[in-house]
Design a protein around this motif. Structure first.
Motif, PDB file in Angstrom:
ATOM      1  N   THR A  11      -5.983   4.391  -0.335  1.00 13.12           N
ATOM      2  CA  THR A  11      -4.661   3.878   0.039  1.00 13.12           C
ATOM      3  C   THR A  11      -4.165   2.882  -0.992  1.00 13.12           C
ATOM      4  O   THR A  11      -2.983   2.884  -1.364  1.00 13.12           O
ATOM      5  CB  THR A  11      -4.713   3.228   1.426  1.00 13.12           C
ATOM      6  N   TRP A  12      -5.055   2.018  -1.468  1.00 13.67           N
ATOM      7  CA  TRP A  12      -4.679   1.032  -2.481  1.00 13.67           C
ATOM      8  C   TRP A  12      -4.281   1.706  -3.795  1.00 13.67           C
ATOM      9  O   TRP A  12      -3.262   1.376  -4.401  1.00 13.67           O
ATOM     10  CB  TRP A  12      -5.838   0.070  -2.699  1.00 13.67           C
ATOM     11  N   GLY A  15      -1.034   3.521  -3.474  1.00 13.92           N
ATOM     12  CA  GLY A  15       0.052   2.550  -3.407  1.00 13.92           C
ATOM     13  C   GLY A  15       0.441   2.039  -4.782  1.00 13.92           C
ATOM     14  O   GLY A  15       1.632   1.867  -5.083  1.00 13.92           O
ATOM     15  N   GLU A 223      -3.952   8.755   4.322  1.00 17.23           N
ATOM     16  CA  GLU A 223      -3.983   7.878   3.153  1.00 17.23           C
ATOM     17  C   GLU A 223      -2.681   7.978   2.351  1.00 17.23           C
ATOM     18  O   GLU A 223      -2.184   6.970   1.845  1.00 17.23           O
ATOM     19  CB  GLU A 223      -5.191   8.251   2.283  1.00 17.23           C
ATOM     20  N   SER A 227      -0.240   4.686   2.019  1.00 16.20           N
ATOM     21  CA  SER A 227       0.061   4.160   0.679  1.00 16.20           C
ATOM     22  C   SER A 227       1.563   3.973   0.481  1.00 16.20           C
ATOM     23  O   SER A 227       2.005   2.982  -0.097  1.00 16.20           O
ATOM     24  CB  SER A 227      -0.499   5.105  -0.388  1.00 16.20           C
ATOM     25  N   SER A 231       3.216   0.106   0.157  1.00 16.46           N
ATOM     26  CA  SER A 231       3.802  -0.198  -1.152  1.00 16.46           C
ATOM     27  C   SER A 231       5.310  -0.420  -1.047  1.00 16.46           C
ATOM     28  O   SER A 231       5.835  -1.426  -1.553  1.00 16.46           O
ATOM     29  CB  SER A 231       3.505   0.933  -2.138  1.00 16.46           C
TER      30      SER A 231
END
Length: 379
Positions: A11-12, A15, A223, A227, A231
């Motif tokens: 996810t990070w 993003g 995910e 994201s 974001s």
């Protein structure tokens, strides 16, 4: 534990990819900056606080001392200096749009007033100029009434009223329209960009073919969706915080009574719901033009019927019931309570819980729709 770590890492990473993609979209970046700076400032300043420089003409058929006083009282800044016209020019001036108001003072007006006959004045109003028509008619009525009272009393002290009404304007002492307009603009822009950015990001993935690339990677629809939510939510949150502190408080001088931190937290939770709506719309629309047309049908009701422009109590009950299912309605209520009235979490928690519940429902609906769309693409 490992699955949770993978979820957060993917996810990070996804993003961060959204940030890079948005940074490369110059048009979208310019739109974000404009909407949270110049747009809010112009919207707040474009609407005058009170009646300003309305055009007025007077047909003075009496030419008396009283009629002269009335004409002289219609002065700037509320009105442009009155133009004296003839009775035959009334329709011409209104038809051509030269005058918003035309006041006709009949013959023998002063004599009838002093004789107690209560003569009538005729006020012609161009109601197509809706922003000035109603307010200006009230101003003119008050001005004429005050001049007639002063003329009749001729310096004698007015009778003391038995009851005096003392008005105290709460939360906006000067009744400044720009205060309300600026906050309403921020709320509407958060709604608009929260939906548009996430939906456009998904459409862009499909049009550029990068969504198919994501499908062959070890990432899940959850995910991908998370994201885009976090974001784009961060982008709108940073832009709204900057606008609130620099444009609204700094340039416009609006007094913010409540906690900006609490408002930011509520905005972040609201963006969770708005982004979910945007992703759902992005899975329904097949192209960016379709998404744009769909956004008009969704954004206009959310902005007009949520209470940011007019009180919900003035709407039909069926509209109030339907809009209670929209997260925007509850966000508008808690945002106004926090920023205008200085309300804390102990006051706005019912709206906050409703907003979270509705946002979770939209999130699950959008996730289901995204999984179905990805499943169709894979098959």
């Amino acid at each position: 534990m490992a699955r949770s770590t993978t979820l957060l890492r993917n996810t990070w990473t996804l993003g961060l990819k959204e940030f890079r993609s948005l940074g490369g979209d110059v048009a979208m970046m310019v739109l974000i900056v404009f909407m949270f700076t110049a747009s809010i400032y112009a919207d707040a300043r474009a609407r005058p606080e009170t009646l300003q420089r309305a055009s007025i003409a007077v047909v003075d058929e009496d030419a008396s001392q009283l009629s002269t006083r009335i004409v002289a009282a219609l002065h700037p800044p509320q009105f442009i200096d009155p133009e004296l016209i003839s009775l035959a020019d009334i329709d011409k001036g209104l038809d051509a749009g030269r005058h918003t108001f035309v006041l006709d003072i009949p013959p023998n007006f002063q004599r009838d007033v002093l004789a107690g006959r209560s003569p009538a004045l005729q006020l012609n109003v161009d109601a197509t100029r809706q922003s000035q028509a109603q307010t200006g008619a009230g101003y003119i009525q008050n001005i004429v009434g005050e001049e007639i009272r002063d003329f009749v009393q001729r310096g004698r002290p007015a009778a003391t009223p038995q009851v005096e009404l003392v008005t105290r304007a709460m939360f906006n002492p000067n009744l400044s329209a720009s205060w309300f307009t600026a906050i309403a603009s921020i709320i509407n822009n958060i709604t608009m960009l929260g939906i548009l950015l996430t939906g456009a990001a998904l459409i862009r993935e499909r049009e550029h073919g990068t969504l198919e690339h994501l499908l062959v990677m070890p990432v899940t629809p959850l995910e991908i969706m998370l994201s885009k939510v976090w974001s784009m939510g961060v982008v709108v949150l940073v832009a709204s915080a900057f606008s609130l502190q620099v444009v609204v408080k700094g340039l416009l001088g609006v007094s913010i009574a409540g906690s900006a931190v609490l408002f930011g937290l509520c905005s972040l939770l609201y963006l969770f719901a708005a982004a979910s709506i945007g992703i759902f719309m992005g899975t329904v629309a097949r192209s960016m033009p379709q998404f744009g047309l769909m956004s008009i049908l969704v954004l206009l009701p959310l902005q007009i019927l949520s209470g940011s422009m007019t009180p919900r109590e003035s709407m039909p009950e069926i509209i109030q019931g339907l809009m209670s299912l929209a997260p925007t309605t509850h966000f508008v209520a808690l945002a106004q309570s926090i920023l205008f009235r200085g309300a804390g979490l102990d006051i706005v928690w019912p709206q906050l819980l409703m907003m979270i519940a509705i946002g979770a429902a939209f999130f699950m609906l959008a996730l289901h729709r995204l999984r179905s769309t990805i499943g169709q693409m894979q098959s």
